[in-house]
Each structure stands twice: as C-alpha cells, then as structure tokens.
Design a protein around this motif. Sequence first.
Motif, PDB file in Angstrom:
ATOM      1  N   ARG A 125       0.833  -1.203   0.000  1.00  0.00           N
ATOM      2  CA  ARG A 125       0.000   0.000   0.000  1.00  0.00           C
ATOM      3  C   ARG A 125       0.867   1.252   0.000  1.00  0.00           C
ATOM      4  NH1 ARG A 125      -3.742  -0.689   4.705  1.00  0.00           N
ATOM      5  NH2 ARG A 125      -4.878   1.040   3.798  1.00  0.00           N
ATOM      6  N   VAL A 130       0.258   9.563   1.612  1.00  0.00           N
ATOM      7  CA  VAL A 130      -0.558   9.383   0.405  1.00  0.00           C
ATOM      8  C   VAL A 130      -1.967   8.934   0.791  1.00  0.00           C
ATOM      9  CG1 VAL A 130      -0.825   8.018  -1.710  1.00  0.00           C
ATOM     10  CG2 VAL A 130       1.423   8.915  -1.081  1.00  0.00           C
ATOM     11  N   LEU A 131      -2.082   8.007   1.727  1.00  0.00           N
ATOM     12  CA  LEU A 131      -3.400   7.533   2.163  1.00  0.00           C
ATOM     13  C   LEU A 131      -4.223   8.658   2.782  1.00  0.00           C
ATOM     14  CD1 LEU A 131      -2.542   4.044   3.685  1.00  0.00           C
ATOM     15  CD2 LEU A 131      -3.652   4.535   1.502  1.00  0.00           C
ATOM     16  N   GLN A 133      -3.926  11.872   2.108  1.00  0.00           N
ATOM     17  CA  GLN A 133      -4.319  12.757   1.003  1.00  0.00           C
ATOM     18  C   GLN A 133      -5.472  12.151   0.198  1.00  0.00           C
ATOM     19  OE1 GLN A 133      -1.237  13.420  -1.889  1.00  0.00           O
ATOM     20  NE2 GLN A 133      -2.175  15.315  -2.610  1.00  0.00           N
ATOM     21  N   GLN A 134      -5.380  10.864  -0.108  1.00  0.00           N
ATOM     22  CA  GLN A 134      -6.451  10.196  -0.856  1.00  0.00           C
ATOM     23  C   GLN A 134      -7.762  10.240  -0.080  1.00  0.00           C
ATOM     24  OE1 GLN A 134      -4.760   6.285  -1.434  1.00  0.00           O
ATOM     25  NE2 GLN A 134      -3.795   6.857  -3.380  1.00  0.00           N
ATOM     26  N   ARG A 135      -7.693   9.990   1.217  1.00  0.00           N
ATOM     27  CA  ARG A 135      -8.895  10.011   2.049  1.00  0.00           C
ATOM     28  C   ARG A 135      -9.508  11.409   2.072  1.00  0.00           C
ATOM     29  NH1 ARG A 135     -11.478   7.332   6.135  1.00  0.00           N
ATOM     30  NH2 ARG A 135     -12.333   8.582   7.817  1.00  0.00           N
ATOM     31  N   SER A 137      -9.246  13.774  -0.128  1.00  0.00           N
ATOM     32  CA  SER A 137      -9.840  14.062  -1.439  1.00  0.00           C
ATOM     33  C   SER A 137     -11.174  13.344  -1.598  1.00  0.00           C
ATOM     34  CB  SER A 137      -8.905  13.632  -2.568  1.00  0.00           C
ATOM     35  OG  SER A 137      -7.734  14.387  -2.543  1.00  0.00           O
ATOM     36  N   ARG A 138     -11.200  12.072  -1.207  1.00  0.00           N
ATOM     37  CA  ARG A 138     -12.426  11.273  -1.329  1.00  0.00           C
ATOM     38  C   ARG A 138     -13.534  11.851  -0.444  1.00  0.00           C
ATOM     39  NH1 ARG A 138     -10.224   6.927   0.024  1.00  0.00           N
ATOM     40  NH2 ARG A 138     -11.032   6.738   2.120  1.00  0.00           N
TER      41      ARG A 138
END
Length: 155
Positions: A125, A130-131, A133-135, A137-138
């Motif tokens: 993963r 990064v996780l 940031q992705q969360r 954004s989501r």
Amino acid sequence: MMPSANSQSWKIKLLYDGECPLCLREVNFLQKQDAGRGIVAFVDIAADDYTPENHGGVNFETAMGRIHAVLPNGSVIKNVEVFRRVYEELGMGWVYAVTKLPIIGALADTLYSIWADWRLSLTGRPDLDVLIQQRASRLACNTENRCRLTKTESS
C-alpha cells in the motif's frame, strides 16, 4: 447481524484498518471468536464514515500508525495492549499472557512497533501521507458532491 460499535454492550472497541489484508485476517478470526456476542465492537478506520469523535478521539492518521482500542470508560489503549485486552475479553488471554512479563512485553512492543512502521509497504500500500491525502480528497468529493460526473441530456 453484528452489534453496532455504538451500542454500549461491547467490552472493547477495536479500531482496525479495513484495507489491510493482514489486519482483516486477524479481525475475521476475532469476529469468529466473538461469535456475534458483541464483546468486541469492530470499527473500520478506513471507512469513509469513520469519525474520531465517536471512537475515543483517535483520528485517522493516528489510528493508521498503530492499532488502538477504546474501553467502555472512554480510555484509549494502543499497541500490544490492544491485542492482550481483546484476546482476554474473548476468553483467549493465554495467547498474549506472556507479554505481561516485563522483558517479553517490552520485546513484543518493540516488534509490534517495527511491524506497524512497515505495515503499509509490506502489504503493498502507499505510505501514510498518500493515504491521508487520498482520504481527504475522497471525503471532500463525498461531502461537496463536486467530484461526480453528471450526465446531461443533449437536445
């Protein structure tokens, strides 16, 4: 039907990463041991509806760094102590009993710390930044409805 993490019948609330394949293996095992009794409330911190306010104030970033659990009195525990307490509540305390000994407990905590630091890369993963940031954004897309593609009818 699994008891809700918000019901007060649980004796320990386990915060786990539902996107970690090794974590899920452990959680599936523990859920079988709980057998629907609701002793352990299982809370997926990777779920979009995870809120720290309902789970001891443990935010996503903190929860992703180390395993945490919340006790009925609201106190938060982490690391090997979580496994020790969950297994005790499920009647399998003997599995982690040896970690109560000072030297073995310190060694177990050190080994768990190494595992926790490498968990994401070992399971293929992205790193925690990064996780996060992705969360973010989501979640922004989900709350603002600005990231959805909409179909328009042509005349």
